[in-house]
Write a protein that holds these residues in place. Structure first.
Motif, PDB file in Angstrom:
ATOM      1  N   ALA A  68     -16.376  52.164  25.073  1.00 25.14           N
ATOM      2  CA  ALA A  68     -16.079  52.343  26.493  1.00 25.14           C
ATOM      3  C   ALA A  68     -14.560  52.393  26.598  1.00 25.14           C
ATOM      4  N   GLN A  69     -14.047  52.651  27.786  1.00 26.63           N
ATOM      5  CA  GLN A  69     -12.601  52.766  27.932  1.00 26.63           C
ATOM      6  C   GLN A  69     -12.153  52.451  29.349  1.00 26.63           C
ATOM      7  N   ARG A  70     -10.857  52.208  29.478  1.00 24.44           N
ATOM      8  CA  ARG A  70     -10.175  52.110  30.758  1.00 24.44           C
ATOM      9  C   ARG A  70      -8.925  52.966  30.662  1.00 24.44           C
ATOM     10  N   SER A  71      -8.394  53.391  31.787  1.00 21.78           N
ATOM     11  CA  SER A  71      -7.180  54.199  31.766  1.00 21.78           C
ATOM     12  C   SER A  71      -6.249  53.769  32.894  1.00 21.78           C
ATOM     13  N   SER A  72      -4.959  53.901  32.644  1.00 25.87           N
ATOM     14  CA  SER A  72      -3.963  53.572  33.656  1.00 25.87           C
ATOM     15  C   SER A  72      -2.666  54.280  33.317  1.00 25.87           C
ATOM     16  N   GLU A  73      -2.005  54.841  34.322  1.00 20.02           N
ATOM     17  CA  GLU A  73      -0.729  55.485  34.094  1.00 20.02           C
ATOM     18  C   GLU A  73       0.447  54.557  34.325  1.00 20.02           C
ATOM     19  N   SER A  74       0.160  53.293  34.681  1.00 19.00           N
ATOM     20  CA  SER A  74       1.233  52.342  34.941  1.00 19.00           C
ATOM     21  C   SER A  74       1.083  51.013  34.210  1.00 19.00           C
ATOM     22  N   ASP A  75      -0.141  50.617  33.901  1.00 20.16           N
ATOM     23  CA  ASP A  75      -0.398  49.317  33.281  1.00 20.16           C
ATOM     24  C   ASP A  75      -1.021  49.513  31.898  1.00 20.16           C
ATOM     25  N   GLU A  76      -0.238  49.240  30.863  1.00 17.77           N
ATOM     26  CA  GLU A  76      -0.735  49.472  29.499  1.00 17.77           C
ATOM     27  C   GLU A  76      -1.889  48.554  29.126  1.00 17.77           C
ATOM     28  N   THR A  77      -1.977  47.394  29.771  1.00 15.71           N
ATOM     29  CA  THR A  77      -3.070  46.470  29.468  1.00 15.71           C
ATOM     30  C   THR A  77      -4.405  46.989  29.994  1.00 15.71           C
ATOM     31  N   LYS A  78      -4.360  47.967  30.871  1.00 19.10           N
ATOM     32  CA  LYS A  78      -5.581  48.570  31.407  1.00 19.10           C
ATOM     33  C   LYS A  78      -5.744  49.999  30.910  1.00 19.10           C
ATOM     34  N   ASN A  79      -5.119  50.273  29.782  1.00 22.11           N
ATOM     35  CA  ASN A  79      -5.184  51.600  29.184  1.00 22.11           C
ATOM     36  C   ASN A  79      -5.703  51.437  27.755  1.00 22.11           C
ATOM     37  N   VAL A  80      -6.997  51.130  27.654  1.00 20.72           N
ATOM     38  CA  VAL A  80      -7.548  50.670  26.379  1.00 20.72           C
ATOM     39  C   VAL A  80      -8.906  51.285  26.041  1.00 20.72           C
ATOM     40  N   LEU A  81      -9.291  51.094  24.781  1.00 17.30           N
ATOM     41  CA  LEU A  81     -10.617  51.454  24.287  1.00 17.30           C
ATOM     42  C   LEU A  81     -11.335  50.177  23.883  1.00 17.30           C
ATOM     43  N   TYR A  82     -12.624  50.115  24.132  1.00 16.43           N
ATOM     44  CA  TYR A  82     -13.462  49.014  23.675  1.00 16.43           C
ATOM     45  C   TYR A  82     -14.439  49.575  22.646  1.00 16.43           C
ATOM     46  N   LEU A  83     -14.358  49.091  21.422  1.00 19.12           N
ATOM     47  CA  LEU A  83     -15.273  49.533  20.371  1.00 19.12           C
ATOM     48  C   LEU A  83     -16.045  48.331  19.832  1.00 19.12           C
ATOM     49  N   THR A  84     -17.330  48.505  19.669  1.00 19.25           N
ATOM     50  CA  THR A  84     -18.177  47.486  19.068  1.00 19.25           C
ATOM     51  C   THR A  84     -18.914  48.114  17.892  1.00 19.25           C
ATOM     52  N   VAL A  85     -18.625  47.639  16.690  1.00 23.09           N
ATOM     53  CA  VAL A  85     -19.395  48.058  15.524  1.00 23.09           C
ATOM     54  C   VAL A  85     -20.636  47.176  15.540  1.00 23.09           C
ATOM     55  N   ASN A  86     -21.738  47.759  15.937  1.00 18.09           N
ATOM     56  CA  ASN A  86     -22.961  47.016  16.215  1.00 18.09           C
ATOM     57  C   ASN A  86     -23.708  46.734  14.914  1.00 18.09           C
ATOM     58  N   LEU A  87     -23.224  45.733  14.188  1.00 15.29           N
ATOM     59  CA  LEU A  87     -23.748  45.449  12.851  1.00 15.29           C
ATOM     60  C   LEU A  87     -23.814  43.940  12.613  1.00 15.29           C
ATOM     61  N   PRO A  88     -25.001  43.346  12.633  1.00 13.49           N
ATOM     62  CA  PRO A  88     -25.129  41.908  12.380  1.00 13.49           C
ATOM     63  C   PRO A  88     -24.883  41.558  10.917  1.00 13.49           C
ATOM     64  N   ASP A  89     -24.505  40.313  10.702  1.00 16.38           N
ATOM     65  CA  ASP A  89     -24.383  39.730   9.366  1.00 16.38           C
ATOM     66  C   ASP A  89     -23.411  40.482   8.451  1.00 16.38           C
ATOM     67  N   ILE A  90     -22.259  40.874   9.013  1.00 21.46           N
ATOM     68  CA  ILE A  90     -21.211  41.460   8.177  1.00 21.46           C
ATOM     69  C   ILE A  90     -20.668  40.366   7.254  1.00 21.46           C
ATOM     70  N   ILE A  91     -20.542  40.691   5.993  1.00 21.12           N
ATOM     71  CA  ILE A  91     -19.989  39.732   5.023  1.00 21.12           C
ATOM     72  C   ILE A  91     -18.462  39.817   5.106  1.00 21.12           C
ATOM     73  N   PRO A  92     -17.809  38.777   5.628  1.00 22.93           N
ATOM     74  CA  PRO A  92     -16.377  38.846   5.942  1.00 22.93           C
ATOM     75  C   PRO A  92     -15.477  39.324   4.801  1.00 22.93           C
ATOM     76  N   ASP A  93     -15.716  38.841   3.579  1.00 22.43           N
ATOM     77  CA  ASP A  93     -14.807  39.200   2.496  1.00 22.43           C
ATOM     78  C   ASP A  93     -15.000  40.623   1.974  1.00 22.43           C
ATOM     79  N   THR A  94     -15.976  41.345   2.552  1.00 22.70           N
ATOM     80  CA  THR A  94     -16.162  42.746   2.172  1.00 22.70           C
ATOM     81  C   THR A  94     -15.601  43.699   3.231  1.00 22.70           C
ATOM     82  N   LEU A  95     -15.163  43.145   4.342  1.00 16.99           N
ATOM     83  CA  LEU A  95     -14.717  43.968   5.455  1.00 16.99           C
ATOM     84  C   LEU A  95     -13.370  44.622   5.171  1.00 16.99           C
TER      85      LEU A  95
END
Length: 216
Positions: A10-37
């Motif tokens: 998902a995303q937000r956009s703003s021409e004045s506020d950089e904190t509201k000019n972002v992308l939201y990404l979720t890698v939808n994957l349970p049980d990721i093994i941390p040391d392999t990431l």
């Protein structure tokens, strides 16, 4: 052979506020093994590789990966990430501040079945000032917004994976039962129900008018 994990965005956009000019990404994957990431974000691309699985749960360990160029440039040093037992969550800052949304996540206009819209976080451009637009404020607090906040709970995060809202739903149910049990819901509950009754009576207005017309 590595397979693509599901990516919700998902995303937000703003021409004045950089904190509201972002992308939201979720890698939808349970049980990721941390040391392999292995995760790498550059101004123009993103890549991910990891193993996921849990033998104690009977989940076979498998390799997952993806890599693609982003539609426009981002700012890696102002982006953040969070790994949970259910997903890998990213808050990515767009470089160019503008009101328009990106038309897609990838630079190339290709159909990618593993990239899907995250409807639990998505709002239209003209609705960004609402409550849903403040998700970035909650990202680092582990909530991913006030919308139930545990992305990655299945293919439809907007419908499933809402433990936060589940708890609130129980409270709402109690209040509902009280209000239905004899008006014990309090003044706040009585107000809307009263308004509803008024609107219903207004809706019943046309039939008498129709009866009056033949008399005229």
């Amino acid at each position: 052979m590595p397979v693509h994990p599901e990516i919700l965005w998902a995303q937000r956009s703003s021409e004045s506020d950089e904190t509201k000019n972002v992308l939201y990404l979720t890698v939808n994957l349970p049980d990721i093994i941390p040391d392999t990431l292995q995760y790498n974000l550059t101004p123009t691309s993103i890549s991910f590789k990891a193993k996921a699985g849990n033998a104690s749960k009977g989940i076979e360990e498998r390799e997952y990966e993806f890599a693609f160029d982003l539609f426009e440039e981002v700012v890696p040093e102002e982006s953040s990430q969070k790994l949970t037992s259910r997903s890998f969550n990213l808050l990515i800052r767009k470089k160019e501040k503008k009101a328009e949304y990106w038309p897609r996540l990838t630079k190339e206009k290709i159909r990618t079945q593993f990239i899907k819209t995250d409807f639990s976080k998505w709002v239209d451009e003209d609705e960004q000032e609402g409550e849903k637009a403040s998700l970035d404020d909650d990202f680092d607090m582990g909530g991913m917004g006030g919308m139930g906040g545990m992305p990655g709970m299945g293919g439809m995060p907007g419908m499933g994976g809402m433990p936060g809202m589940g708890g609130m739903g129980g409270m709402d149910l109690d209040a509902m039962l009280k209000s239905m049990g004899g008006g014990a819901g309090g003044e706040d509950d009585a107000g809307p129900s009263g308004a509803s009754a008024d609107s219903d009576s207004d809706d019943e207005g046309p039939p008498p008018l129709e009866e009056a017309e033949p008399k005229a």
